[in-house]
Design a protein around this motif. Structure first.
Motif, PDB file in Angstrom:
ATOM      1  N   ARG A 133       0.828   5.658   0.900  1.00 56.84           N
ATOM      2  CA  ARG A 133      -0.222   6.475   1.448  1.00 56.84           C
ATOM      3  C   ARG A 133       0.732   7.625   0.617  1.00 56.84           C
ATOM      4  NH1 ARG A 133       0.146   6.811   7.236  1.00 56.84           N
ATOM      5  NH2 ARG A 133       2.145   7.583   6.822  1.00 56.84           N
ATOM      6  N   GLU A 134      -0.490   9.098  -0.171  1.00 56.18           N
ATOM      7  CA  GLU A 134      -0.266  10.193  -0.558  1.00 56.18           C
ATOM      8  C   GLU A 134       0.935  11.505   1.011  1.00 56.18           C
ATOM      9  OE1 GLU A 134      -1.748  11.322  -3.873  1.00 56.18           O
ATOM     10  OE2 GLU A 134      -3.513  10.411  -3.024  1.00 56.18           O
ATOM     11  N   LYS A 171       3.419   1.197   2.682  1.00 56.32           N
ATOM     12  CA  LYS A 171       4.043  -0.220   4.093  1.00 56.32           C
ATOM     13  C   LYS A 171       3.602  -1.220   2.957  1.00 56.32           C
ATOM     14  CE  LYS A 171      -0.833  -0.756   5.740  1.00 56.32           C
ATOM     15  NZ  LYS A 171      -1.845  -0.831   6.451  1.00 56.32           N
ATOM     16  N   SER A 176      -1.803  13.148   3.352  1.00 56.88           N
ATOM     17  CA  SER A 176      -3.709  12.009   3.346  1.00 56.88           C
ATOM     18  C   SER A 176      -3.302  11.177   4.625  1.00 56.88           C
ATOM     19  CB  SER A 176      -3.509  11.736   1.840  1.00 56.88           C
ATOM     20  OG  SER A 176      -4.625  10.438   2.325  1.00 56.88           O
ATOM     21  N   SER A 177      -4.205  10.272   4.862  1.00 58.22           N
ATOM     22  CA  SER A 177      -4.250   9.190   6.454  1.00 58.22           C
ATOM     23  C   SER A 177      -4.764   8.136   5.667  1.00 58.22           C
ATOM     24  CB  SER A 177      -5.398   9.402   7.328  1.00 58.22           C
ATOM     25  OG  SER A 177      -6.835  10.503   7.050  1.00 58.22           O
ATOM     26  N   GLU A 178      -5.133   7.737   4.675  1.00 60.76           N
ATOM     27  CA  GLU A 178      -5.634   6.767   3.806  1.00 60.76           C
ATOM     28  C   GLU A 178      -4.343   6.077   3.171  1.00 60.76           C
ATOM     29  OE1 GLU A 178      -8.469   5.551  -0.109  1.00 60.76           O
ATOM     30  OE2 GLU A 178      -8.820   7.783   1.043  1.00 60.76           O
ATOM     31  N   TRP A 179      -4.590   4.461   3.417  1.00 65.62           N
ATOM     32  CA  TRP A 179      -3.436   4.035   2.438  1.00 65.62           C
ATOM     33  C   TRP A 179      -4.538   2.975   1.145  1.00 65.62           C
ATOM     34  CZ3 TRP A 179       1.350   3.240   3.499  1.00 65.62           C
ATOM     35  CH2 TRP A 179       2.355   3.820   4.900  1.00 65.62           C
ATOM     36  N   LEU A 180      -3.857   3.404   0.414  1.00 65.51           N
ATOM     37  CA  LEU A 180      -4.521   2.686  -0.985  1.00 65.51           C
ATOM     38  C   LEU A 180      -3.342   1.611  -1.069  1.00 65.51           C
ATOM     39  CD1 LEU A 180      -3.724   6.253  -3.081  1.00 65.51           C
ATOM     40  CD2 LEU A 180      -5.212   5.864  -2.050  1.00 65.51           C
ATOM     41  N   GLN A 181      -4.090   0.552  -1.694  1.00 68.18           N
ATOM     42  CA  GLN A 181      -3.496  -0.233  -2.371  1.00 68.18           C
ATOM     43  C   GLN A 181      -3.001  -0.445  -3.580  1.00 68.18           C
ATOM     44  OE1 GLN A 181      -6.352  -3.698  -2.478  1.00 68.18           O
ATOM     45  NE2 GLN A 181      -5.754  -5.487  -2.834  1.00 68.18           N
ATOM     46  N   HIS A 187       0.878  -1.281  -0.066  1.00 61.03           N
ATOM     47  CA  HIS A 187       0.505  -0.008   0.442  1.00 61.03           C
ATOM     48  C   HIS A 187       1.103   1.404  -0.260  1.00 61.03           C
ATOM     49  CE1 HIS A 187      -2.975  -2.826   1.527  1.00 61.03           C
ATOM     50  NE2 HIS A 187      -3.479  -2.085   1.178  1.00 61.03           N
ATOM     51  N   SER A 194       5.670  -0.215   7.304  1.00 59.58           N
ATOM     52  CA  SER A 194       6.024   1.421   6.481  1.00 59.58           C
ATOM     53  C   SER A 194       7.084   2.101   7.467  1.00 59.58           C
ATOM     54  CB  SER A 194       4.069   1.426   7.465  1.00 59.58           C
ATOM     55  OG  SER A 194       3.427   0.915   7.678  1.00 59.58           O
TER      56      SER A 194
END
Length: 268
Positions: free
Chosen positions: A203-204, A235, A207-212, A201, A245
């Motif tokens: 994360r930009e 991650k 941002s707090s969002e992990w992108l797969q 994953h 991570s």
């Protein structure tokens, strides 16, 4: 003495052309994750051959996408290709195995540790097969019998999964050629412990969002979005469930073909 080399290892522009075609057709298509084996203390039967020069270090490149890394330490002379059962469409890339010959007439009791960097597409699909560098294959022999074991061409072996160890190395992320802010592809280098990956994953920045990310080919993973903004945290999850991570490891001003080293690793 088979010499199974993938098209990816013989054509330097393969990855770039492949990535362009893939983006146009099925960008970063997700794949079903096959069942994986954790590090194992049990030995299993298989066969082994060798390729390249008799004392050679192995192939340049290979179907995993490690490129010229396979020619230098710590991979040098430890690389190997495997058949479909262990290659698993590239998701077995990076895994480490101990391989030991069982023919006591020409082989020592010594095992060699190899890192999966390539596929031998001509290898049997119904049994486990290793295609080793000439140097690794020769080390299985009784002292002074290197030539005799190579003359056999194919030998019976036993093998088991073993932790990968890269002393003094930290996990690094290579940004593959063809990457853009809308299509980012990464290759993980020097991963201790399992060596392979179950998921990745990013994360930009901000941002707090992990992108797969999705498995692309070999040891390469990718994500499509737009535009993706660095710095990127990455991650990793291994096949046994370990996670790591690396925060902001890829900077805002990243460029394709650059490698960015973290301060972390999985220690076996």
């Amino acid at each position: 003495m088979p010499d199974y080399r993938s098209f990816a290892s013989s054509n330097p522009s393969f990855f770039f052309l492949f990535s362009i075609v893939l983006k146009l057709m099925v960008p970063c298509a997700a794949e079903i994750q096959p069942q994986r084996h954790a590090t194992d203390l049990h030995w299993y039967p298989g066969t082994a051959t060798w390729y390249g020069d008799p004392e050679g270090d192995g192939s340049t490149g290979g179907a995993c996408g490690y490129g010229t890394m396979v020619d230098v330490k710590p991979l040098r002379a430890r690389v190997g290709a495997v058949g479909p059962l262990l290659f698993m469409n590239g998701e077995g890339c990076g895994a480490c195995y101990k391989v030991k010959c069982v023919d006591s007439s020409i082989c020592s009791r010594r095992a060699v540790t190899v890192i999966i960097t390539d596929e031998c597409p001509g290898c049997p699909s119904d049994q486990t097969h290793f295609d080793l560098s000439g140097a690794a294959f020769g080390r299985l022999a009784i002292a002074g019998e290197n030539g005799q074991i190579r003359d056999r061409g194919q030998i019976p072996v036993i093998y088991r999964r073993t932790p990968c160890k890269y002393p003094g190395r930290k996990i690094a992320f290579h940004v593959n050629e063809g990457s853009t802010p809308f299509w980012l592809s990464l290759l993980v280098e020097f991963e201790d412990a399992e060596g392979d990956l179950a998921s990745m994953h990013i994360r930009e920045g901000g941002s707090s969002e992990w992108l797969q990310m999705n498995h692309l080919w070999g040891a390469n993973w990718c994500i499509i979005g737009g535009p993706l903004r660095g710095p990127f945290s990455v991650k990793l999850s291994t096949s046994s469930g370990r996670t790591l991570s690396a925060r902001d490891v890829i900077p805002t001003n990243w460029v394709p073909k650059a490698t960015y080293t973290s301060r972390l690793n999985f220690y076996a």
